[in-house]
Design a protein around this motif. Structure first.
Motif, PDB file in Angstrom:
ATOM      1  N   MET A 149      -6.440 -11.634 -14.615  1.00 31.71           N
ATOM      2  CA  MET A 149      -6.215 -10.242 -14.226  1.00 31.71           C
ATOM      3  C   MET A 149      -4.719  -9.970 -14.102  1.00 31.71           C
ATOM      4  N   LEU A 150      -4.273  -8.899 -14.709  1.00 34.84           N
ATOM      5  CA  LEU A 150      -2.882  -8.485 -14.551  1.00 34.84           C
ATOM      6  C   LEU A 150      -2.693  -7.896 -13.157  1.00 34.84           C
ATOM      7  N   ASN A 151      -1.704  -8.391 -12.426  1.00 40.14           N
ATOM      8  CA  ASN A 151      -1.445  -7.891 -11.078  1.00 40.14           C
ATOM      9  C   ASN A 151       0.063  -7.848 -10.867  1.00 40.14           C
ATOM     10  N   ILE A 152       0.629  -6.663 -10.972  1.00 43.67           N
ATOM     11  CA  ILE A 152       2.053  -6.466 -10.752  1.00 43.67           C
ATOM     12  C   ILE A 152       2.217  -5.619  -9.503  1.00 43.67           C
ATOM     13  N   SER A 153       2.816  -6.185  -8.475  1.00 41.36           N
ATOM     14  CA  SER A 153       2.878  -5.499  -7.189  1.00 41.36           C
ATOM     15  C   SER A 153       4.267  -5.580  -6.564  1.00 41.36           C
ATOM     16  N   GLY A 154       4.535  -4.629  -5.673  1.00 39.93           N
ATOM     17  CA  GLY A 154       5.762  -4.637  -4.897  1.00 39.93           C
ATOM     18  C   GLY A 154       5.447  -4.257  -3.464  1.00 39.93           C
ATOM     19  N   TYR A 155       6.080  -4.945  -2.502  1.00 37.93           N
ATOM     20  CA  TYR A 155       5.782  -4.721  -1.088  1.00 37.93           C
ATOM     21  C   TYR A 155       7.056  -4.455  -0.297  1.00 37.93           C
ATOM     22  N   LEU A 156       6.941  -3.614   0.704  1.00 33.90           N
ATOM     23  CA  LEU A 156       8.087  -3.299   1.551  1.00 33.90           C
ATOM     24  C   LEU A 156       8.547  -4.521   2.326  1.00 33.90           C
ATOM     25  N   ASN A 157       7.583  -5.332   2.808  1.00 31.31           N
ATOM     26  CA  ASN A 157       7.898  -6.512   3.611  1.00 31.31           C
ATOM     27  C   ASN A 157       7.491  -7.816   2.931  1.00 31.31           C
ATOM     28  N   GLU A 158       7.547  -7.839   1.614  1.00 29.76           N
ATOM     29  CA  GLU A 158       7.308  -9.041   0.819  1.00 29.76           C
ATOM     30  C   GLU A 158       5.847  -9.455   0.719  1.00 29.76           C
ATOM     31  N   TYR A 159       4.961  -8.822   1.463  1.00 32.84           N
ATOM     32  CA  TYR A 159       3.553  -9.172   1.365  1.00 32.84           C
ATOM     33  C   TYR A 159       2.713  -7.964   1.782  1.00 32.84           C
ATOM     34  N   ASP A 160       1.406  -8.033   1.503  1.00 37.22           N
ATOM     35  CA  ASP A 160       0.516  -6.913   1.771  1.00 37.22           C
ATOM     36  C   ASP A 160       0.252  -6.795   3.271  1.00 37.22           C
ATOM     37  N   GLU A 161       0.908  -5.827   3.892  1.00 37.14           N
ATOM     38  CA  GLU A 161       0.770  -5.621   5.337  1.00 37.14           C
ATOM     39  C   GLU A 161       0.440  -4.158   5.606  1.00 37.14           C
ATOM     40  N   GLU A 162      -0.481  -3.934   6.526  1.00 35.02           N
ATOM     41  CA  GLU A 162      -0.872  -2.563   6.857  1.00 35.02           C
ATOM     42  C   GLU A 162       0.164  -1.956   7.792  1.00 35.02           C
ATOM     43  N   ILE A 163       1.191  -1.390   7.213  1.00 36.29           N
ATOM     44  CA  ILE A 163       2.282  -0.811   7.993  1.00 36.29           C
ATOM     45  C   ILE A 163       1.974   0.647   8.314  1.00 36.29           C
ATOM     46  N   VAL A 164       2.088   0.997   9.573  1.00 43.36           N
ATOM     47  CA  VAL A 164       1.972   2.393   9.981  1.00 43.36           C
ATOM     48  C   VAL A 164       3.336   2.824  10.483  1.00 43.36           C
ATOM     49  N   ASP A 165       4.033   3.581   9.668  1.00 40.75           N
ATOM     50  CA  ASP A 165       5.401   3.992   9.980  1.00 40.75           C
ATOM     51  C   ASP A 165       5.374   5.142  10.981  1.00 40.75           C
ATOM     52  N   THR A 166       5.961   4.933  12.145  1.00 43.10           N
ATOM     53  CA  THR A 166       6.004   5.969  13.191  1.00 43.10           C
ATOM     54  C   THR A 166       7.422   6.496  13.395  1.00 43.10           C
ATOM     55  N   GLN A 167       8.301   6.203  12.435  1.00 40.89           N
ATOM     56  CA  GLN A 167       9.684   6.652  12.547  1.00 40.89           C
ATOM     57  C   GLN A 167      10.090   7.609  11.421  1.00 40.89           C
ATOM     58  N   ASN A 168       9.524   7.414  10.235  1.00 43.72           N
ATOM     59  CA  ASN A 168       9.874   8.244   9.080  1.00 43.72           C
ATOM     60  C   ASN A 168       8.767   9.243   8.773  1.00 43.72           C
ATOM     61  N   ASN A 169       9.143  10.341   8.132  1.00 45.79           N
ATOM     62  CA  ASN A 169       8.159  11.367   7.774  1.00 45.79           C
ATOM     63  C   ASN A 169       7.138  10.838   6.777  1.00 45.79           C
ATOM     64  N   ASN A 170       7.601  10.087   5.784  1.00 47.31           N
ATOM     65  CA  ASN A 170       6.687   9.436   4.857  1.00 47.31           C
ATOM     66  C   ASN A 170       7.313   8.118   4.408  1.00 47.31           C
ATOM     67  N   SER A 171       6.454   7.147   4.185  1.00 46.52           N
ATOM     68  CA  SER A 171       6.944   5.807   3.880  1.00 46.52           C
ATOM     69  C   SER A 171       5.953   5.088   2.980  1.00 46.52           C
ATOM     70  N   VAL A 172       6.431   4.620   1.811  1.00 44.16           N
ATOM     71  CA  VAL A 172       5.601   3.831   0.900  1.00 44.16           C
ATOM     72  C   VAL A 172       5.628   2.380   1.362  1.00 44.16           C
ATOM     73  N   ASN A 173       4.447   1.809   1.610  1.00 44.63           N
ATOM     74  CA  ASN A 173       4.353   0.446   2.104  1.00 44.63           C
ATOM     75  C   ASN A 173       4.250  -0.573   0.972  1.00 44.63           C
ATOM     76  N   SER A 174       3.482  -0.214  -0.063  1.00 41.70           N
ATOM     77  CA  SER A 174       3.287  -1.125  -1.185  1.00 41.70           C
ATOM     78  C   SER A 174       2.755  -0.334  -2.375  1.00 41.70           C
ATOM     79  N   CYS A 175       2.899  -0.943  -3.554  1.00 35.60           N
ATOM     80  CA  CYS A 175       2.456  -0.264  -4.773  1.00 35.60           C
ATOM     81  C   CYS A 175       2.161  -1.342  -5.819  1.00 35.60           C
TER      82      CYS A 175
END
Length: 291
Positions: free
Chosen positions: A1-27
Motif C-alpha cells: 500500500m502506498l502511504n505518504i504522510s506528514g505529521y506536525l509532531n513526527e507521528y500520528d497524534e490526536e492534537i486539539v489545538d486550543t491556541q490557534n484559530n485553525n491548525s493542520v495536525n497531519s495529512c
C-alpha cells in the motif's frame, strides 16, 4: 500500500489545538497496490476533525450510521467524537487523501464555507485538490521556515475550493430544476399553444439561456422536444385509429393539418398518410374514408 504522510509532531497524534484559530495536525495519501482491503474503525472517533478525499476509484464510509459507497472526487468530513468506519477494497482502485485538523474557530470556519454540519461533498476540481494535499504533506515532512503558517494557508485554500464547488453545484442544481419543470410543463400542456420565448419570460429567465441549458440537459432544443412529444402522441393516435389526420393534428396542438404533415414527415421520415399505410392493417385501410 502506498502511504505518504506528514505529521506536525513526527507521528500520528490526536492534537486539539486550543491556541490557534485553525491548525493542520497531519495529512497523507493512501493508495492500495496489492493489499486486498484496508479498514479503519474508531467507535468513538477522534478528538480532532478529519477530511478524506477520494481522488480516484471509490471507498466505503460510515456516514451518520449508514455505510455509503463513495465515488471518486468526493470528500467525507468526520467531526470530533463521531464514530468512524471506512474501508478501501483493491477491486475499487481507491486513491485517497486525508487531513486531520483542529483549532479555536474550526466550526465557524466550516460554517463560513458552507460545510458545517454536512458530511459528504462532491467536487470537479480533482487535480487542484490533489495539488494542495501534496503541498501540505511536503511542508509537514520538510518543516521548513514558517511551514506551520503555510500549511494552514494551503488548508484554507482547500476549504475555499471545496466551498466554491458546493456553491456552483447548488447553482447548477437550481438550473436543472428549471429544466425539469419545463419538461413536465411540455408533457402536460403539449395540446395547447406554447411559445418558448413567452415560457422563458414567464419564468424570468433569458430565452437564449433557456434554450442553451435545455439542450445541454436533454440533448435537444425546447422546440424540438415539444415537437417530439406531439408527434409521438400523433403516431399513437393514428396507429390506434382514434382520429383521422386532421383531427389528430388538432388534438396534438397543430391548427394547420398541412403544417402538421410537414412536421410529422420531418420527424418520422414519412407523411402521416404514408405512416398509416405502413402501420394500419390493409383491411382497416379499406374502411377508412379519410385516407
Amino acid at each position: 500500500m502506498l502511504n505518504i504522510s506528514g505529521y506536525l509532531n513526527e507521528y500520528d497524534e490526536e492534537i486539539v489545538d486550543t491556541q490557534n484559530n485553525n491548525s493542520v495536525n497531519s495529512c497523507g495519501h493512501y493508495k492500495l497496490i496489492s493489499l486486498n482491503k484496508f479498514e479503519t474503525q474508531r467507535p468513538f472517533g477522534r478528538q480532532d476533525y478529519q477530511l478524506l478525499y477520494v481522488s480516484h476509484g471509490s471507498a466505503n464510509f460510515l456516514i451518520q450510521g449508514e455505510m455509503v459507497h463513495v465515488p471518486a472526487e468526493s470528500f467525507v468530513l468526520y467531526y470530533p467524537g463521531e464514530q468512524q468506519h471506512y474501508s478501501y477494497c483493491l477491486e475499487d482502485h481507491p486513491d485517497l487523501y486525508w487531513i486531520h485538523f483542529s483549532g479555536l474557530e474550526i466550526t465557524e470556519l466550516l460554517k463560513k464555507y458552507g460545510l458545517y454540519p454536512h458530511h459528504l461533498f462532491h467536487v470537479n476540481s480533482g487535480e487542484e485538490c490533489k495539488r494542495i494535499f501534496d503541498k501540505i504533506i511536503r511542508e509537514l515532512q520538510l518543516k521548513r521556515t514558517n511551514f506551520f503558517s503555510l500549511i494552514n494557508v494551503y488548508f484554507d485554500e482547500l476549504l475555499l475550493l471545496l466551498s466554491r464547488q458546493i456553491a456552483e453545484e447548488s447553482k447548477e442544481s437550481g438550473k436543472n430544476e428549471l429544466i425539469e419543470q419545463a419538461i413536465e410543463y411540455f408533457h402536460k400542456e403539449y395540446r395547447n399553444k406554447i411559445s418558448i420565448e413567452e415560457y422563458a419570460h414567464k419564468c424570468n429567465i433569458s430565452c437564449c439561456w433557456f434554450i442553451r441549458s435545455f439542450k445541454k440537459h436533454t440533448g435537444t432544443t425546447p422546440g424540438q422536444y415539444l415537437s417530439d412529444i406531439r408527434i409521438n402522441k400523433a403516431k399513437e393516435l393514428l396507429k390506434n385509429g382514434t382520429f383521422n389526420i386532421t383531427e389528430t393534428a388538432e388534438f396534438v396542438g397543430y391548427d394547420n393539418p398541412l403544417y402538421f404533415s410537414r412536421i410529422f414527415k420531418k420527424n418520422v421520415g414519412m407523411s402521416p398518410r404514408e405512416y398509416l399505410k405502413k402501420t394500419v392493417f390493409p383491411m382497416d385501410l379499406l374502411n377508412h374514408s379519410w385516407l
